[in-house]
Write an enzyme that holds these catalytic residues in place. Structure first.
Site, PDB file in Angstrom:
ATOM      1  N   ASP A  84       0.753  -1.193  -0.068  1.00 43.78           N
ATOM      2  CA  ASP A  84      -0.155  -0.038   0.132  1.00 43.78           C
ATOM      3  C   ASP A  84       0.870   1.211  -0.072  1.00 43.78           C
ATOM      4  O   ASP A  84       1.593   1.527   1.032  1.00 43.78           O
ATOM      5  CB  ASP A  84      -0.947  -0.056   1.198  1.00 43.78           C
ATOM      6  CG  ASP A  84      -2.019   1.054   1.291  1.00 43.78           C
ATOM      7  OD1 ASP A  84      -2.181   1.694   0.285  1.00 43.78           O
ATOM      8  OD2 ASP A  84      -2.652   1.277   2.310  1.00 43.78           O
ATOM      9  N   ASP A 122      -2.569   5.929  -5.811  1.00 39.69           N
ATOM     10  CA  ASP A 122      -2.565   4.919  -4.486  1.00 39.69           C
ATOM     11  C   ASP A 122      -2.765   3.605  -5.162  1.00 39.69           C
ATOM     12  O   ASP A 122      -3.806   3.275  -5.876  1.00 39.69           O
ATOM     13  CB  ASP A 122      -3.966   5.527  -3.778  1.00 39.69           C
ATOM     14  CG  ASP A 122      -4.033   4.535  -2.782  1.00 39.69           C
ATOM     15  OD1 ASP A 122      -3.244   4.068  -2.106  1.00 39.69           O
ATOM     16  OD2 ASP A 122      -5.211   4.451  -2.165  1.00 39.69           O
TER      17      ASP A 122
END
Length: 409
Positions: free
Chosen positions: A100, A281
């Site tokens: 992430d 992201d």
């Protein structure tokens, strides 16, 4: 020494695998890619929940809500994010962790319990993070983290989750976002936690404090699809040159892997965003625009909102007329083709859709324009462009790939 991991896309959580190591040559891990949506929430709902937390914790100033070589680690996709096989302890126990860039804490225990060894040291502090679509709290330790055989980060701070939600099928997160996102996540302290990338660099495991990310569009339930490279880039994964731009200074996007960009649609140049700040992201599946930009996109494409999937949909004849989007980032234009804008048609039923329609992966962020957080270029955008997050130089880079113009979806 050059050590690499190739990776595969997984649309359900995959089991961890042990690397096969060949010194001074690429090292690969194979994963299975499966499409398996068992939850009641749509991709739109999951991504918007994440976006709300990213935005709100920045506005509130609350962080707890969310050298010698180059080496690569394989990752897999679980409908909303990629997972990485990560060894912790000595001897290492391997965990399946979500990779992430939108968060920075590394932790385990959501699935497989944390196994303490002689290298495990309790810090005496508790830790908690809220991700919007999930959360965890537990105790903080330092331990060895193995990303490849011979490449072990010592004394890495990790969380041992005593409670967690929203992480079914995985063991936790490998956070590779900005270090500042860890500040305040430890009890009674505003201290920040160096990420695995930061520590790999400071310990001389890699020569540059950066990560190169290669994703590829896939349409089947078993397919090799990309690579995560610590400490450099892999020139075999992109075409041409990498164009670098500085991270945005506009808050709150500046607290993440933030950039500035303008977006237009079609040959007429319909403006969707102009000089807007947002983020890149890997933890977001869709490509999200502010509500105003999303409405303009829907009008320009003639798409209809689909209640079952939460996505915009087109008929096949409408899809024939779908035009490209154009992203201007640092003066370089990146074409996001019509095919790039759609969900893989062979996987329509896996998200609650039907074969009668074509579903769009461009969706609403859930907030209006001019907030300083006006878009998220998620996984579906990154499948078309090579991405570099260069922490050491406070910049990011993009390059075309052999999949930029692919028509596989």
């Amino acid at each position: 020494m050059l050590v690499r991991f190739s990776l595969m896309l997984l649309y359900a959580w995959a089991a961890a695998a042990s690397p096969i190591v060949v010194r001074n040559s690429p090292v690969s891990i194979s994963f299975m890619r499966r499409c398996n949506f068992n939850g009641s929430s749509t991709l739109r709902e999951i991504d918007q929940a994440r976006a709300r937390v990213l935005l709100s914790r920045s506005q509130a100033g609350i962080k707890s809500q969310a050298a010698s070589s180059l080496f690569d680690v394989s990752a897999t996709n679980g409908a909303v994010s990629y997972t990485v096989s990560t060894g912790i302890g000595n001897p290492p126990t391997y965990y399946t962790l979500i990779m992430d860039t939108g968060s920075s804490n590394t932790w385990v225990g959501a699935g497989t319990a944390y196994v303490q060894t002689s290298t495990s040291t309790a810090t005496g502090q508790s830790v908690s993070v809220d991700y919007g679509s999930g959360s965890f709290s537990g105790e903080e330790y330092t331990d060895d983290v193995t990303l490849a055989s011979g490449f072990t980060i010592t004394g890495q701070s990790i969380g041992d989750a005593t409670t967690s939600s929203g992480f079914s099928g995985v063991d936790g997160i490998l956070g590779i976002g900005p270090q500042d996102l860890t500040c305040g996540t430890l009890s009674g302290s505003s201290d920040c936690i160096p990420t695995v990338t930061d520590n790999a660099y400071s310990q001389g495991l890699i020569s540059t404090d950066e990560v190169g990310i290669s994703f590829e569009p896939t349409t089947s339930t078993s397919s090799t699809n990309g690579e995560l490279t610590f400490g450099g880039t892999d020139s075999s994964k992109y075409t041409g040159s990498i164009n670098y731009v500085p991270l945005t200074t506009t808050s709150p996007a500046s607290e993440y892997v933030g950039i500035d960009q303008s977006v237009t649609y079609g040959s007429s140049g319909t403006s969707l965003l102009s000089g807007a700040a947002g983020i890149v992201d890997t933890g977001t599946t869709l490509t999200l625009l502010s509500t105003t930009a999303y409405n303009a996109y829907q009008q320009a494409t003639g798409a209809t909102y689909d209640d079952n999937t939460g996505l915009l949909r087109l008929t096949t004849s409408q899809y024939d007329n779908l035009e490209s989007m154009y992203y201007d980032i640092g003066g370089t234009t990146y074409e996001f083709t019509a095919n790039a804008q759609i969900w893989p048609r062979s996987l329509n039923t896996d998200i609650g859709g039907t074969s009668d329609y074509v579903y769009l992966i461009v969706n609403s962020l859930g907030s209006d324009s001019e907030t300083g957080f006006d878009f998220i270029n998620g996984m579906t955008w990154l499948e078309r462009y090579y991405f570099v997050y260069d922490t050491g130089s406070s910049q990011v880079g993009f390059a075309t790939t052999s999949y930029t113009d692919a028509t596989t979806n």
